[in-house]
Design a protein around this motif. Structure first.
Motif, PDB file in Angstrom:
ATOM      1  N   THR A  65       0.838  -1.204   0.000  1.00 28.15           N
ATOM      2  CA  THR A  65       0.000   0.000   0.000  1.00 28.15           C
ATOM      3  C   THR A  65       0.873   1.254   0.000  1.00 28.15           C
ATOM      4  N   LEU A  68       2.282   1.768  -3.345  1.00 27.22           N
ATOM      5  CA  LEU A  68       1.318   2.330  -4.300  1.00 27.22           C
ATOM      6  C   LEU A  68       1.105   3.833  -4.053  1.00 27.22           C
ATOM      7  N   THR A  83      -9.833   3.680 -12.441  1.00 26.97           N
ATOM      8  CA  THR A  83      -9.384   2.428 -11.822  1.00 26.97           C
ATOM      9  C   THR A  83     -10.507   1.415 -11.758  1.00 26.97           C
ATOM     10  N   SER A  87     -11.090  -5.105  -6.967  1.00 26.11           N
ATOM     11  CA  SER A  87      -9.732  -5.219  -6.425  1.00 26.11           C
ATOM     12  C   SER A  87      -9.808  -5.115  -4.914  1.00 26.11           C
ATOM     13  N   THR A  91      -6.125  -0.448  -3.515  1.00 30.57           N
ATOM     14  CA  THR A  91      -5.925   0.145  -4.852  1.00 30.57           C
ATOM     15  C   THR A  91      -6.527   1.556  -4.881  1.00 30.57           C
ATOM     16  N   SER A  94      -5.308   4.223  -2.082  1.00 36.33           N
ATOM     17  CA  SER A  94      -4.010   4.864  -2.351  1.00 36.33           C
ATOM     18  C   SER A  94      -4.193   6.148  -3.155  1.00 36.33           C
ATOM     19  N   LEU A 131      -5.139   3.425 -13.406  1.00 38.06           N
ATOM     20  CA  LEU A 131      -4.567   2.518 -12.396  1.00 38.06           C
ATOM     21  C   LEU A 131      -5.249   1.156 -12.536  1.00 38.06           C
ATOM     22  N   VAL A 133      -5.343  -3.124 -12.453  1.00 42.94           N
ATOM     23  CA  VAL A 133      -4.815  -4.187 -11.579  1.00 42.94           C
ATOM     24  C   VAL A 133      -4.699  -5.473 -12.397  1.00 42.94           C
ATOM     25  N   TYR A 158       0.550   0.389 -12.840  1.00 45.77           N
ATOM     26  CA  TYR A 158      -0.020  -0.955 -12.686  1.00 45.77           C
ATOM     27  C   TYR A 158       0.078  -1.416 -11.240  1.00 45.77           C
ATOM     28  N   ASP A 159      -1.084  -1.801 -10.690  1.00 45.13           N
ATOM     29  CA  ASP A 159      -1.096  -2.495  -9.416  1.00 45.13           C
ATOM     30  C   ASP A 159      -0.870  -3.970  -9.745  1.00 45.13           C
ATOM     31  N   SER A 180       5.078   0.217 -11.762  1.00 47.21           N
ATOM     32  CA  SER A 180       4.271  -0.898 -11.244  1.00 47.21           C
ATOM     33  C   SER A 180       4.588  -1.082  -9.771  1.00 47.21           C
TER      34      SER A 180
END
Ligand SMILES: Cc1ncc(COP(=O)(O)O)c(C=O)c1O
Length: 375
Positions: A65, A68, A83, A87, A91, A94, A131, A133, A158-159, A180
Motif C-alpha cells: 500500500t 502504491l 481504476t 480489487s 488500490t 491509495s 490505475l 490491476v 499498474y497495481d 508498477s
C-alpha cells in the motif's frame, strides 16, 4: 471434528523457509545492529530482486500500500484516475491518500481486468492516469491501455500486487506502464511477512522514490520532498533474499494444485474458472471459481457457507466491489455508473485454498464437496 480431515483449510497459508536457514541472517542483523535505513540486506534484496524479475530499477517498501501511495506521488498525478472496482480496497484508497478521485470503470468478462473501451469512454479533462490491476496475476489488456494512455496523455500505474514473477511477452509484467507495484504481504505467493516494491524505468525516478520513502531526506541535512516513512526493514529484506531461493518450489506446488482443481471442477455444471492467460506465464497465485446459481443449484453465499461447515475457508475476493464499501458510497468518490460485469463477478466468486503446503488429498476433498453440494 469439523471435517473428515480433522482440520480447517484456509484460503492461503504463508510459505516460510526452514527456520534454520533464516537464523544466520538474524544473527548477522543482531551482530551488526543494522536494523533498517537502507542496510546491507535491503541493498542486497533490491539487487537480487531486480535481477530475478528482470526489471531495470526496484525500490522495496514496508508494504504494498505504501508502495502504491508513493508510486502515485512520484508521478505527480492529480485530479481523477480511472481504476477498477474489482480489487482489494488498497488500490483505490491509495488514490484517495493522494487527494485524487478514483473513477471506477467496469471490467471485461474474460479475466476481470479493466475494460479498455470503458476506460476510453470515461476519460475527461480531469483524468491524469489509469490505475489497472493485474487481478489474480493475469495481465490486463496492456497494449490497448498503452494506446489509450498515449493518445490522451495519461500515465499508467499498474497495481501488480498479485503478479509477482509473471512475464508477459517474455518480459516482466512490471516493465509495462510508467510504474508498477508489488505486494509481499503474508497472503501473497511471495512474502516477506509484510512488504512491497515499486518498479520504475530509470535511476532518477528510483532516486526520487528512495527519497520519498525516507521522509524526503536527500542527505543528512536536507529534505527535498514531502516524504513518508515506508522503508523495508532488514528482517523483511533478509527473509526476501531467502524466499527468492525457494521461489521455483513454491510455483511448482501451486501449479500442481491449480491443475488438480482445473481437472476436478471442469465437469461440474454451474462452476466456471478463468482461462489460462495468453502470452504470459501464471504464478498460480489464486484459484477463483464463479458460481452460476441457476445451474449449480445453490448460490455463491450458500456454497461459501456450506464449505465452511466442512472446514474449507475460501474467500470472496473481490466482494463487495470497492465502490460498494460504506466509505466510498458516502463520499465525493461515490460511483454513479453501472458496473454490471464487475458486479456479477463479485457476486459469484469464491477463491479456493491454494498454498504450497496444501496436500493434494485436501484438494480432492474440496472438489468432492463441490460435487456433493451440486446434487
Ligand atoms: C490488488 C492489491 N493491491 C494492493 C494491495 C496492498 O498490498 P499490501 O497488503 O502489501 O499493503 C493488495 C493486497 O494486500 C492487493 O491485493
Amino acid at each position: 471434528m469439523k471435517n473428515n480431515l480433522e482440520k480447517s483449510i484456509y484460503v492461503s497459508q504463508p510459505y516460510l523457509p526452514d527456520i534454520d536457514e533464516f537464523i544466520p541472517y538474524l544473527r548477522q542483523i543482531w551482530d551488526s545492529k543494522e536494523l533498517t535505513n537502507n542496510g546491507p540486506f535491503h541493498r542486497e534484496f533490491e539487487n537480487k530482486l531486480a535481477e530475478f524479475l528482470g526489471v531495470p530499477c526496484i525500490s522495496v517498501f514496508a508494504n504494498g500500500t505504501l508502495a502504491l501511495i508513493t508510486a502515485i506521488k512520484v508521478l505527480g498525478i492529480s485530479g481523477e484516475v480511472i481504476t477498477t472496482p474489482y480489487s482489494f480496497v488498497a488500490t483505490a484508497n491509495s488514490l484517495v491518500w493522494n487527494n485524487i478521485k478514483p473513477v471506477f470503470v467496469d471490467v471485461e468478462s474474460e479475466f476481470c481486468t479493466l475494460d479498455p473501451e470503458k476506460i476510453l469512454a470515461s476519460v475527461t479533462s480531469k483524468t491524469s492516469a489509469i490505475l489497472p490491476v493485474h487481478v489474480y496475476g493475469n495481465p490486463c489488456n496492456i497494449e490497448r491501455i498503452a494506446e489509450i494512455a498515449e493518445v490522451n496523455g495519461l500515465k499508467v500505474i499498474y497495481d501488480a500486487a498479485h503478479a509477482f514473477g509473471v512475464n508477459y511477452k517474455e518480459k516482466s509484467i512490471c516493465n509495462y506502464g510508467d510504474i508498477s507495484i508489488l505486494s509481499f504481504h503474508a497472503t501473497k505467493m511471495f512474502n516477506t511477512m509484510e512488504g512491497g516494491a515499486i518498479i520504475c524505468k530509470d535511476s532518477q525516478t528510483k532516486r526520487q522514490i528512495d527519497h520519498l520513502k525516507n521522509f524526503g531526506f536527500v542527505n543528512e541535512t536536507d529534505v527535498v520532498a514531502f516524504g513518508i516513512n515506508s522503508k523495508m526493514n532488514e528482517i523483511q529484506a533478509a527473509l526476501g533474499i531467502l524466499q527468492l531461493k525457494n521461489y521455483d518450489i513454491v510455483v511448482e506446488k501451486r501449479r500442481g494444485i491449480t491443475q488438480k482443481y482445473r481437472e476436478g471442477l471442469k465437469e461440474i455444471e454451474g462452476i466456471t474458472f478463468l482461462p489460462e492467460a495468453k502470452e504470459a506465464n501464471s504464478n498460480y497465485s489464486y484459484f477463483p471459481v464463479f458460481v452460476d446459481e441457476k445451474i449449480y443449484g445453490i448460490s455463491r453465499d450458500q456454497l461459501y457457507n456450506k464449505l465452511i461447515t466442512k472446514g474449507i475457508y475460501g474467500r470472496r475476493y473481490f466482494y463487495p466491489l470497492i465502490n460498494e464499501y460504506t466509505v466510498y458510497k458516502n463520499s465525493p468518490y461515490s460511483c454513479k455508473s453501472e458496473l454490471p460485469i464487475a458486479k456479477r463477478a463479485s457476486e459469484s466468486v469464491i477463491c479456493l485454498p491454494i498454498f504450497p503446503e496444501l496436500d493434494l488429498k485436501d484438494v480432492d476433498y474440496i472438489i468432492n464437496c463441490f460435487n456433493d453440494f451440486s446434487k
